[in-house]
Scaffold this motif. Structure first.
Motif, PDB file in Angstrom:
ATOM      1  N   GLN A  99      28.700  -5.654 -18.944  1.00  0.00           N
ATOM      2  CA  GLN A  99      29.088  -6.566 -20.027  1.00  0.00           C
ATOM      3  C   GLN A  99      28.370  -6.235 -21.325  1.00  0.00           C
TER       4      GLN A  99
ATOM      5  N   ILE B 291      30.187  -3.424 -22.729  1.00  0.00           N
ATOM      6  CA  ILE B 291      31.424  -3.871 -23.398  1.00  0.00           C
ATOM      7  C   ILE B 291      31.091  -4.380 -24.798  1.00  0.00           C
ATOM      8  N   GLN B 292      30.044  -5.226 -24.858  1.00  0.00           N
ATOM      9  CA  GLN B 292      29.681  -5.800 -26.156  1.00  0.00           C
ATOM     10  C   GLN B 292      29.310  -4.702 -27.146  1.00  0.00           C
ATOM     11  N   MET B 293      28.610  -3.677 -26.617  1.00  0.00           N
ATOM     12  CA  MET B 293      28.251  -2.566 -27.501  1.00  0.00           C
ATOM     13  C   MET B 293      29.496  -1.826 -27.967  1.00  0.00           C
ATOM     14  N   ALA B 294      30.454  -1.646 -27.040  1.00  0.00           N
ATOM     15  CA  ALA B 294      31.686  -0.964 -27.411  1.00  0.00           C
ATOM     16  C   ALA B 294      32.410  -1.736 -28.509  1.00  0.00           C
ATOM     17  N   LEU B 295      32.280  -3.054 -28.468  1.00  0.00           N
ATOM     18  CA  LEU B 295      32.966  -3.879 -29.467  1.00  0.00           C
ATOM     19  C   LEU B 295      32.190  -3.949 -30.780  1.00  0.00           C
ATOM     20  N   GLY B 296      31.003  -3.332 -30.803  1.00  0.00           N
ATOM     21  CA  GLY B 296      30.280  -3.252 -32.077  1.00  0.00           C
ATOM     22  C   GLY B 296      28.919  -3.912 -32.101  1.00  0.00           C
ATOM     23  N   ALA B 297      28.459  -4.437 -30.949  1.00  0.00           N
ATOM     24  CA  ALA B 297      27.109  -5.004 -30.936  1.00  0.00           C
ATOM     25  C   ALA B 297      26.096  -3.868 -31.047  1.00  0.00           C
ATOM     26  N   THR B 298      25.195  -3.955 -32.018  1.00  0.00           N
ATOM     27  CA  THR B 298      24.175  -2.912 -32.152  1.00  0.00           C
ATOM     28  C   THR B 298      23.045  -3.196 -31.172  1.00  0.00           C
TER      29      THR B 298
ATOM     30  N   PRO C  42      26.391   2.626 -23.762  1.00  0.00           N
ATOM     31  CA  PRO C  42      27.690   1.968 -23.535  1.00  0.00           C
ATOM     32  C   PRO C  42      28.658   2.843 -22.750  1.00  0.00           C
TER      33      PRO C  42
ATOM     34  N   LEU D 217      30.203   1.614 -19.157  1.00  0.00           N
ATOM     35  CA  LEU D 217      31.620   1.340 -18.985  1.00  0.00           C
ATOM     36  C   LEU D 217      32.221   2.115 -17.820  1.00  0.00           C
TER      37      LEU D 217
END
Ligand SMILES: Nc1ncnc2c1ncn2[C@@H]1O[C@H](COP(=O)(O)OP(=O)(O)OP(=O)(O)O)[C@@H](O)[C@H]1O
Ligand SMILES: [Mg+2]
Lengths: 413, 224
Positions: A310, A313-320, A406, A410
Motif C-alpha cells: 500500500q 501504491i501511495q508512492m506510485a500515486l505521488g507520495a514522496t 515502489p 508493486l
C-alpha cells in the motif's frame, strides 16, 4: 491541515491497533502523572509543614574540648549553662533564645497515668518553636517564670493519653506527685522534622524557673535559638562558639566546644531526599511511557511491513518519501497525543477524587495530609516525555516506510 | 507538429540480486508522441513491467537516458520522481492496487492529496471523474466490495483524476473476465480519442491490436 484528517481516518481503518496503542500511551501517561503527583505532593506537603514551624532553629548542646587551653584540658566536656544562654542572647542575627532541661516522669490526671517527656523552658521557647495552644489557652508566660508557678502545657499526645477532651485549663496534673495547673494543650500539627529529639506533640512544658527551684541544676540540657538570616549562619555559629568558650575559659577557636544542630540543614536533606525521590519516580514513570513508545514503534513497524504494497501504491500515486516519513511520525504523534490527553484527564480526575478521600491514621500525624500535586512542572515534563516518545516511536517505522522501493513493492506478493 | 512526450535513449536496466546480476532491459530506444496509443507487447519475463516502471518514473534506468515531457527524469532524485509521477503519469495495474479499506471516493481522491489539494476540491474532482465512468452509485463503497471490472474502473478513475499527460496500464485486463476486460479496453480507446497518451502493456495480441502502434519486446530488448 490536510494530512491530519487522513491520519485520523487511517486510524479508524485500523481501529484495534490504534486503540491498543492509545491505551498503552494513556496508561503510561497516567502512571507518570500519578507517580510525579505523589512525589511532588509529598514534597510540597513537607515544605508546607516546615513553613508552618520554620526551620531557622539552631540547637546547642554540650560539646567536648579538643585541645588544652589555659585552665581547660582536651577531652573535657563543656556543660552549657543559663549564663551561656543569656550571654549569646544579645548576638546579632538571633531573634529568640531559650534554654531547656529535659526529664521524663509520671504524669497523673484524675485516674489516668502516663509516663511522659517534659521540658522545662523559658517563655521564649514559644517564639523559637511556634508551639500553638488551643483557644483560651496560653503558653508559659514571663509572670509564670518570675513566680516560679507550678503550671504545665501538655503536648497533644499526652493530652490524648490522659483522655483530656474538653478544655482542661485550670485542672490539675500531678507531675511526679507535685500538683501543676494546666494552662494549655498544644494544638496538633504535622511535624516531619523537629529540633528536639522527639516531636513536639510528645512533649510537655513547665517553666524553667520552677524546675530550677525544685532541682537546682548546674547545667542546661540545650540552648535553642531562632535566627533571622540563613546567610549569616556560619558567622552566628562562630560568635556563639567564641562566647561560650570565653565563658568556660576554653579556646575560642575550638570547634568542639559546642555541638550545633541546624534544623534548616535537616530540612535541606529531607527536601533533597524528596527531590531525588521525584526524580526516581519520574524515571520510573518515564520508563513506563518509554515502554509504551517501544510498543508503538513495534506495532507501527509491523504495520509498515504489512502495508508495504500500500505504501508502494501511495508512492506510485505521488507520495514522496518525505511525505511518508512525515505521515508516519504524525500518525505516531496523533496517537500519543490522544493517549496522552486521555491519560492526563483520567489522572486529573483520579487526583481530584483521591484528594477528597478523608485520610486518617497515625502516619498522618507525622506527615500531615499530603495532596497529589499536578503542578505546571509535572505536566510540562509529561508533555515533553510524550512528545519525544511519539516522535521517536514514529521515526523508526517512518524511516523504514520511506525506504520502500515502489517498483518492488508493486511486484511484491 | 507533434510533440515527443517520451524519449528513451539506449536504456538498460540490470537487477542485482545477491551476487547475480540480471539484465532485464538493454539497448532500449523508444519515442512516443503526445496523444499516441501504444501497446508494449511481449511474453512473460520479457521486461515489459520493467520498462513500464522506467516510463512511469517508478524506477530509474541503470544506463541510458530518459526524457519525460522534455525533462531528464533518469537523473531525478526519488523525491522529484514522486512529483513527476503525480504530475505526468496515471497508473492502471493488473491487480487494481486500490487501498482496500478506503472508500471508492477516497481512493480516487488520493493522488490529489499528494498535490496538497484541499479535501472539498479533491472530493468534487474525484466525484466528477467517477460519474463520468459510471460509478456514481458506488462512491461510498469500500473498494474491496466491488467486482473486478468495477475495481479496474475505479483504478482508471484514480489514474485520470490528476488529468495526467500519460496513462500507463500494465496488463489492465489480466485479472478480468473477457467482458469486463473489453469494457476497460473501451475506456482506454475513449481516452485516446479524448487526446490522452495511452500506453498499454500486455502479452495479449488481441488487446495490443487496439493501439495504433505495437512495440514488441523480447528478452529485454525491442524487436524490429
Ligand atoms: N526486482 C527484481 N529483481 C530481480 N529481478 C527482477 C526484478 N524485477 C523483475 N526481475 C526479472 O526481470 C525480468 C523481467 O521482468 P518483468 O517483470 O519486467 O517481466 P514482464 O515482461 O513484466 O513479465 P510478466 O508478463 O510476467 O509480468 C524477469 O526475468 C524478472 O524475473
Ligand atoms: Mg509484468
Amino acid at each position: 491541515m490536510i494530512m491530519l484528517r487522513e491520519i485520523i481516518k487511517e486510524l479508524f481503518y485500523e481501529q484495534t491497533r490504534a486503540i491498543l496503542i492509545i491505551l498503552a500511551v494513556a496508561w503510561g501517561t497516567f502512571a507518570i502523572v500519578i507517580t510525579l503527583a505523589v512525589g511532588d505532593g509529598l514534597r510540597l506537603n513537607f515544605v508546607q509543614t516546615m513553613s508552618d514551624i520554620g526551620s531557622r532553629i539552631l540547637v546547642l548542646t554540650s560539646g567536648t574540648s579538643t585541645k588544652n587551653y589555659q585552665g581547660i584540658l582536651a577531652n573535657q566536656s563543656i556543660k552549657l549553662t543559663k549564663r551561656d544562654a543569656k550571654a549569646i542572647a544579645d548576638l546579632p542575627n538571633l531573634s529568640s533564645v531559650t534554654w531547656r532541661y529535659n526529664f521524663q516522669t509520671k504524669l497523673r490526671y484524675q485516674d489516668k497515668k502516663t509516663y511522659a517527656d517534659l521540658r522545662a523552658v523559658t517563655p521564649e521557647y514559644v517564639l523559637v518553636h511556634k508551639v500553638k495552644t488551643g483557644p483560651k489557652q496560653r503558653f508559659i508566660s514571663y509572670l509564670d517564670q518570675k513566680k516560679m508557678s507550678s503550671v504545665i502545657v501538655l503536648g497533644s499526645d499526652t493530652a490524648d493519653r490522659l483522655f483530656i477532651k474538653d478544655n482542661p485549663v485550670g485542672n490539675i496534673v500531678y507531675v511526679d506527685n507535685h500538683p501543676f495547673t494546666i494552662i494549655g494543650v498544644m494544638q496538633k500539627r504535622p511535624q516531619m522534622i523537629y529540633a528536639d529529639s522527639v516531636p513536639d506533640r510528645w512533649l510537655n512544658w513547665i517553666p524553667s524557673s520552677t524546675y530550677e527551684l525544685l532541682n537546682n541544676p548546674d547545667k542546661v540540657d540545650a540552648i535553642e535559638v531562632r535566627y533571622k538570616d540563613v546567610g549569616l549562619i556560619e558567622q552566628t555559629k562562630n560568635s556563639i562558639q567564641k562566647l561560650i568558650a570565653i565563658n568556660h575559659g576554653a579556646d575560642p577557636s575550638d570547634p568542639g566546644i559546642v555541638d550545633f544542630q541546624d534544623v534548616a540543614q535537616k530540612q535541606k536533606k529531607i527536601n533533597n531526599f524528596f527531590i531525588n525521590m521525584e526524580i526516581f519516580l519520574g524515571i520510573v514513570g518515564g520508563l513506563t511511557l518509554f515502554l509504551a513508545g517501544v510498543g508503538i514503534a513495534n506495532v507501527m513497524y509491523a504495520s509498515v511491513k504489512r502495508a508495504t504494497r500500500q505504501i508502494g501504491i501511495q508512492m506510485a500515486l505521488g507520495a514522496t518519501a518525505r511525505y511518508v516519513v512525515f505521515r508516519y511520525i504524525m500518525e505516531s504523534l496523533v496517537m500519543t497525543v490522544i493517549g496522552g490527553v486521555i491519560g492526563m484527564v483520567v489522572a486529573v480526575v483520579f487526583v481530584y477524587f483521591i484528594n477528597r478521600i478523608p485520610l486518617q491514621g497515625q502516619i498522618l500525624e507525622w506527615t500531615g495530609k499530603p495532596e497529589l500535586s499536578l503542578s505546571f512542572l509535572v505536566l510540562s515534563i509529561v508533555v515533553l516525555v510524550l512528545g519525544v516518545t511519539g516522535l521517536l516511536a514514529g521515526l523508526f517505522p517512518a524511516l523504514k516506510a520511506a525506504k520502500i522501493d515502489p517498483a518492488e513493492a508493486l511486484t511484491y506478493e | 507538429m507533434s510533440e515527443k512526450i517520451i524519449q528513451i535513449h539506449d536504456v538498460g536496466k540490470t537487477y542485482h540480486t545477491g551476487k547475480i546480476d540480471f539484465e532485464a532491459l538493454r539497448n532500449i530506444n523508444l519515442e512516443i508522441e503526445k496523444g499516441d496509443y501504444v501497446a508494449i507487447l511481449g511474453p512473460s519475463g520479457s521486461g515489459k513491467s520493467t520498462l513500464m516502471h522506467i516510463i512511469g518514473c517508478l524506477a530509474t534506468p541503470t544506463v541510458g537516458s530518459y526524457f519525460l515531457a522534455g525533462k531528464e527524469v533518469s537523473k531525478f532524485t526519488s523525491n522529484d520522481l514522486a512529483k513527476a509521477r503525480n504530475l505526468y503519469i496515471g497508473f492502471v495495474f493488473q491487480k487494481f492496487n486500490l487501498m482496500p479499506q478506503m472508500t471508492v471516493l477516497d481512493n480516487v481522491s488520493l493522488p490529489l492529496l499528494y498535490r496538497g489539494i484541499k479535501t472539498e476540491e479533491r472530493r468534487s474532482k474525484a466525484k466528477e471523474v467517477l460519474e463520468q465512468l459510471g460509478l456514481a452509485s458506488h462512491l461510498m463503497h469500500r473498494s474491496n466490495e466491488l467486482s473486478g471490472g468495477q475495481q479496474q474502473r475505479v483504478a482508471v478513475a484514480r489514474a485520470l483524476v490528476t488529468n495526467p499527460e500519460v496513462i500507463l496500464a500494465d496488463e489492465p485486463t489480466g485479472n478480468l473476465d473477457s467482458k469486463s476486460g473489453e469494457g476497460v479496453i473501451n475506456l482506454f480507446n475513449q481516452l485516446h480519442e479524448g487526446g490522452k497518451t495511452v500506453i498499454l502493456v500486455t502479452h495479449d495480441t488481441a488487446v495490443a491490436k487496439n493501439a495504433n502502434r505495437i512495440i514488441q519486446i523480447q528478452d529485454g530488448t525491442i524487436r524490429v
